[in-house]
Write an enzyme that holds these catalytic residues in place. Sequence first.
Site, PDB file in Angstrom:
ATOM      1  N   HIS A  69       0.811  -1.225   0.000  1.00 25.59           N
ATOM      2  CA  HIS A  69       0.000   0.000   0.000  1.00 25.59           C
ATOM      3  C   HIS A  69       0.846   1.277   0.000  1.00 25.59           C
ATOM      4  O   HIS A  69       0.455   2.275  -0.583  1.00 25.59           O
ATOM      5  CB  HIS A  69      -1.018   0.006   1.159  1.00 25.59           C
ATOM      6  CG  HIS A  69      -0.449   0.237   2.521  1.00 25.59           C
ATOM      7  ND1 HIS A  69       0.199  -0.749   3.238  1.00 25.59           N
ATOM      8  CD2 HIS A  69      -0.434   1.338   3.315  1.00 25.59           C
ATOM      9  CE1 HIS A  69       0.586  -0.263   4.396  1.00 25.59           C
ATOM     10  NE2 HIS A  69       0.217   1.009   4.477  1.00 25.59           N
ATOM     11  N   ASP A  70       1.991   1.249   0.660  1.00 25.61           N
ATOM     12  CA  ASP A  70       2.826   2.455   0.756  1.00 25.61           C
ATOM     13  C   ASP A  70       4.053   2.405  -0.150  1.00 25.61           C
ATOM     14  O   ASP A  70       5.009   3.165   0.064  1.00 25.61           O
ATOM     15  CB  ASP A  70       3.291   2.661   2.212  1.00 25.61           C
ATOM     16  CG  ASP A  70       2.314   3.508   3.019  1.00 25.61           C
ATOM     17  OD1 ASP A  70       1.460   4.189   2.418  1.00 25.61           O
ATOM     18  OD2 ASP A  70       2.418   3.485   4.267  1.00 25.61           O
ATOM     19  N   LYS A  73       5.890   5.448  -1.308  1.00 25.07           N
ATOM     20  CA  LYS A  73       6.725   6.226  -0.381  1.00 25.07           C
ATOM     21  C   LYS A  73       8.210   5.966  -0.599  1.00 25.07           C
ATOM     22  O   LYS A  73       9.053   6.691  -0.065  1.00 25.07           O
ATOM     23  CB  LYS A  73       6.350   5.913   1.074  1.00 25.07           C
ATOM     24  CG  LYS A  73       5.074   6.606   1.511  1.00 25.07           C
ATOM     25  CD  LYS A  73       4.857   6.467   3.010  1.00 25.07           C
ATOM     26  CE  LYS A  73       3.616   7.246   3.441  1.00 25.07           C
ATOM     27  NZ  LYS A  73       3.247   6.951   4.839  1.00 25.07           N
ATOM     28  N   HIS A  98       1.917   9.667  -2.870  1.00 22.93           N
ATOM     29  CA  HIS A  98       2.392   8.278  -2.849  1.00 22.93           C
ATOM     30  C   HIS A  98       1.363   7.240  -3.300  1.00 22.93           C
ATOM     31  O   HIS A  98       1.758   6.228  -3.898  1.00 22.93           O
ATOM     32  CB  HIS A  98       3.039   7.914  -1.497  1.00 22.93           C
ATOM     33  CG  HIS A  98       2.091   7.615  -0.382  1.00 22.93           C
ATOM     34  ND1 HIS A  98       1.581   8.577   0.440  1.00 22.93           N
ATOM     35  CD2 HIS A  98       1.544   6.456   0.049  1.00 22.93           C
ATOM     36  CE1 HIS A  98       0.779   8.033   1.329  1.00 22.93           C
ATOM     37  NE2 HIS A  98       0.728   6.746   1.107  1.00 22.93           N
ATOM     38  N   HIS A 123      -6.115   3.908  -0.281  1.00 21.96           N
ATOM     39  CA  HIS A 123      -6.055   3.678   1.170  1.00 21.96           C
ATOM     40  C   HIS A 123      -6.041   4.965   1.993  1.00 21.96           C
ATOM     41  O   HIS A 123      -6.159   4.908   3.213  1.00 21.96           O
ATOM     42  CB  HIS A 123      -4.869   2.765   1.542  1.00 21.96           C
ATOM     43  CG  HIS A 123      -3.512   3.381   1.404  1.00 21.96           C
ATOM     44  ND1 HIS A 123      -2.832   3.467   0.201  1.00 21.96           N
ATOM     45  CD2 HIS A 123      -2.696   3.953   2.319  1.00 21.96           C
ATOM     46  CE1 HIS A 123      -1.664   4.047   0.390  1.00 21.96           C
ATOM     47  NE2 HIS A 123      -1.554   4.359   1.675  1.00 21.96           N
ATOM     48  N   HIS A 124      -5.899   6.133   1.348  1.00 21.75           N
ATOM     49  CA  HIS A 124      -6.010   7.395   2.087  1.00 21.75           C
ATOM     50  C   HIS A 124      -7.306   8.130   1.806  1.00 21.75           C
ATOM     51  O   HIS A 124      -7.456   9.299   2.202  1.00 21.75           O
ATOM     52  CB  HIS A 124      -4.819   8.308   1.799  1.00 21.75           C
ATOM     53  CG  HIS A 124      -3.576   7.880   2.528  1.00 21.75           C
ATOM     54  ND1 HIS A 124      -3.427   8.018   3.897  1.00 21.75           N
ATOM     55  CD2 HIS A 124      -2.446   7.272   2.083  1.00 21.75           C
ATOM     56  CE1 HIS A 124      -2.242   7.531   4.251  1.00 21.75           C
ATOM     57  NE2 HIS A 124      -1.637   7.066   3.179  1.00 21.75           N
ATOM     58  N   ASP A 152      -4.008   0.515   8.687  1.00 25.40           N
ATOM     59  CA  ASP A 152      -2.908   1.468   8.525  1.00 25.40           C
ATOM     60  C   ASP A 152      -2.891   2.426   9.720  1.00 25.40           C
ATOM     61  O   ASP A 152      -1.854   2.656  10.354  1.00 25.40           O
ATOM     62  CB  ASP A 152      -3.171   2.229   7.205  1.00 25.40           C
ATOM     63  CG  ASP A 152      -2.059   3.169   6.817  1.00 25.40           C
ATOM     64  OD1 ASP A 152      -0.949   3.038   7.339  1.00 25.40           O
ATOM     65  OD2 ASP A 152      -2.311   4.044   5.974  1.00 25.40           O
TER      66      ASP A 152
HETATM   67 FE   LIG Z   1      -0.066   5.487   2.862  1.00 25.89          FE
END
Ligand SMILES: [Fe+2]
Length: 206
Positions: A69-70, A73, A98, A123-124, A152
């Site tokens: 998911h990240d 980043k 990201h 996811h954000h 998260d």
């Molecule tokens: Fe994230």
Amino acid sequence: MGNVQKQYQQYINDLDKPSVVKWMDFLAHKHADIYRHSVRVAILADKLAQPIGCNATERSHLVIGCFLHDLGKAFIPSEILHARRKLTEQEWNIIRLHPIVGTEMLDKDPGLDSTILEVIRCHHERYDGTGYPDQLAGENIPLFARMCSVLDAFDSMMSDRPYRGRMTMREAKDELLLLGGTQFDSKIVEVFLGLSDTILDLYSQS
Ligand SMILES: [Fe+2]
């Protein structure tokens, strides 16, 4: 990382997806703390999948989505990700890229189901429509992304951050309850909080 790392190895072996291993190794090399966070979120996702009603295929897509998911980043400089000061608006705008960067990195991977990419992109998003990057609201946010969002946040609350110490399990649960219906899907929060503390506690061992 002890037991958490062992669980990761087990999941990765079972998933049998070399490209996921490759991306996770890349993330570990770039930002070890984001890698560890992603592993814990994926382990929690595996526990949440069954009570939510996912079948085996859905469960593996959810877990892979949470592992990755990240991923976007990886391209955010450490000085921004680990800053011990208030970020500028421009730096926040870089961080907010990201989900899109991660989706674009994985878009050409033919082995990844679209529901996996949705976790990374969405996811954000917030249940009330004030998240990013697309300001989706309610059930327009894909289910697995709504699940990842809760996990998260829980993992972030349970972990030390440059700007604050970790919360207790009780404080983190209360915070999730408080944010159900605005930031999070309250039905998912309810199912998550039904998991036992033993299942949720990846933190005394990591
Ligand atoms: Fe994230």
